[in-house]
Design an enzyme around this catalytic site. Structure first.
Site, mmCIF file in Angstrom:
data_model
loop_
_atom_site.group_PDB
_atom_site.id
_atom_site.type_symbol
_atom_site.label_atom_id
_atom_site.label_comp_id
_atom_site.label_asym_id
_atom_site.label_seq_id
_atom_site.Cartn_x
_atom_site.Cartn_y
_atom_site.Cartn_z
ATOM 1 N N ASP A 132 30.125 47.197 32.423
ATOM 2 C CA ASP A 132 28.696 47.109 32.821
ATOM 3 C C ASP A 132 27.563 48.356 32.942
ATOM 4 O O ASP A 132 26.523 48.086 32.762
ATOM 5 C CB ASP A 132 28.576 46.309 34.057
ATOM 6 C CG ASP A 132 29.477 44.945 34.090
ATOM 7 O OD1 ASP A 132 29.493 44.452 33.073
ATOM 8 O OD2 ASP A 132 29.772 44.391 35.261
ATOM 9 N N GLY A 175 27.384 41.869 31.773
ATOM 10 C CA GLY A 175 26.904 43.032 32.395
ATOM 11 C C GLY A 175 26.469 42.729 33.856
ATOM 12 O O GLY A 175 25.776 43.680 34.525
HETATM 13 O O1 F6P Z 1 32.183 43.467 35.335
HETATM 14 C C1 F6P Z 1 32.591 43.069 34.130
HETATM 15 C C2 F6P Z 1 32.306 41.732 33.744
HETATM 16 O O2 F6P Z 1 32.660 41.427 32.456
HETATM 17 C C3 F6P Z 1 30.872 41.548 33.986
HETATM 18 O O3 F6P Z 1 30.120 41.599 32.824
HETATM 19 C C4 F6P Z 1 30.880 39.883 34.032
HETATM 20 O O4 F6P Z 1 29.734 39.330 34.767
HETATM 21 C C5 F6P Z 1 32.203 39.621 34.980
HETATM 22 O O5 F6P Z 1 32.971 40.894 34.761
HETATM 23 C C6 F6P Z 1 32.860 38.374 34.317
HETATM 24 O O6 F6P Z 1 33.885 38.363 35.368
HETATM 25 P P1 F6P Z 1 35.288 37.342 35.104
HETATM 26 O O7 F6P Z 1 36.241 38.034 33.935
HETATM 27 O O8 F6P Z 1 36.218 37.296 36.547
HETATM 28 O O9 F6P Z 1 34.617 36.107 34.565
#
Ligand code: F6P
Length: 327
Positions: A132, A175
């Site tokens: 991010d 992000g």
């Molecule tokens: O923080 C990294 C990230 O990939 C963000 O961009 C996204 O919103 C989130 O993690 C998604 O998280 P998860 O893999 O837990 O769905």
């Protein structure tokens, strides 16, 4: 008198990011170089609570520099948010003899790390590892460069089909609440507009840009949309634009988790190497409750609380440049 750190624990936590393995390697090898023991903590804070530890030596981190993901695995731990969970985690660190901690991750990781320091006096050091790029105190976080390159490659492929059919594509990227990925990749693929949480563009303005493009015989259009923590908003937006500009053939692509994987870029490997060594050296010099980052090519240590709270903003001129170049 400052107490020497003898045994360093290292973990990855939160969303994985390309370059985390290269960074684990750098932490382990610099620890060994300074004659310290290094212990891998598996599955982030979840593994800390369950005592999932393994001693790592220099050769244990061979052949991982080029691999995406994290050999230590990652998790988002609910239990660690509770005082009981953190107490259990700290007791496990103590019985394992870990007297210094390096965590590679983002906002959530650093929040937990700061609490371990505040509640138990544990010397802790953060390394920014998240696609991010939303942390204050470093120009770039580990994984951001690879993720944006992945987006650029994917959108180049979308361009082929968009151009063939003369379509308008809305491409949603990750992000969380940051528009960094959307802005940087959008400018790099020549998108008509980048919609980001930091700078709200109203639909009227977007419609005006897209209408102008249609009238100036652009053969296809791309709009990059940051996920912005709101599920489904890209579909809603595409529908509204479709109602108002009914001559456009519109498609939506959500790039999703493919942005998190893949071989780390050269820049991410370099960042991982520098920050891994800086984290260990900083910890051994007595720095704690800080994040190691790189600002204007210099290593800087920023209090974890500031790294989380102060926010990181993309360059002011990016929207203006995109506007000029998308005529
Ligand atoms: O923080 C990294 C990230 O990939 C963000 O961009 C996204 O919103 C989130 O993690 C998604 O998280 P998860 O893999 O837990 O769905």
């Amino acid at each position: 008198m400052k107490r020497e750190i003898e045994r360093i624990g290292v973990l990855t936590s939160g969303g994985d990011a390309p370059g985390m393995n290269a960074c684990i390697r750098a932490v382990v090898r610099s620890g060994v170089y300074y004659r310290k023991e290094v212990v891998g903590i598996y599955r982030g804070y979840e593994g800390m609570i369950e005592g999932d530890f393994k001693r790592l030596r220099a050769r244990d981190v061979g052949k991982i520099i080029h691999r995406g993901g994290t050999i230590l695995k990652s998790a988002r731990s609910e239990t660690f948010r509770t005082p009981e969970g953190r107490k259990q985690a700290f007791e496990n660190l103590q019985s394992e003899g870990i007297d210094g901690l390096v965590a590679i991750g983002g906002n959530g990781t650093f929040t937990g790390l700061h609490l371990l320091h505040e509640e138990f006096g544990m010397p802790v050091m953060g390394i920014p590892g998240t696609i991010d790029n939303d942390l204050y105190g470093t120009d770039f976080t580990i994984g951001f460069d690879t993720a944006t390159n992945t987006v650029v490659q994917a959108v180049d492929q979308i361009r082929d089909t968009a151009a063939s059919h003369g379509r308008l594509f809305f491409v949603e990227v990750m992000g969380r609440n940051s528009g960094f990925i959307a802005m940087h990749s959008g400018l790099s693929v020549g998108a008509e507009a980048m919609l980001v949480p930091e700078r709200k563009m109203n639909t009227d303005e977007l419609v005006r840009i897209l209408d102008r493009n249609w009238k100036s015989t652009k053969s296809f259009s791309l709009v990059m949309v940051a996920e912005g923590g709101e599920q489904g908003h890209t579909f809603k937006l595409a529908e509204e634009v479709g109602r108002r500009l009914d001559y456009y053939d519109i498609k939506v692509t959500i790039l999703g988790h493919l942005q998190r994987g893949g071989r780390p870029s050269c820049l991410d490997r370099l960042l991982s190497a520098r920050l891994g060594v800086a984290a260990v050296e900083g910890l051994l010099e007595g720095k704690k409750d800080v994040m190691a980052g790189i600002v204007s090519d210099d290593i800087v240590y920023t209090p974890l609380v500031e790294a989380i709270k102060r926010g990181h903003h993309f360059a002011d001129d990016l929207s203006r440049i995109a506007h000029i170049l998308s005529i």
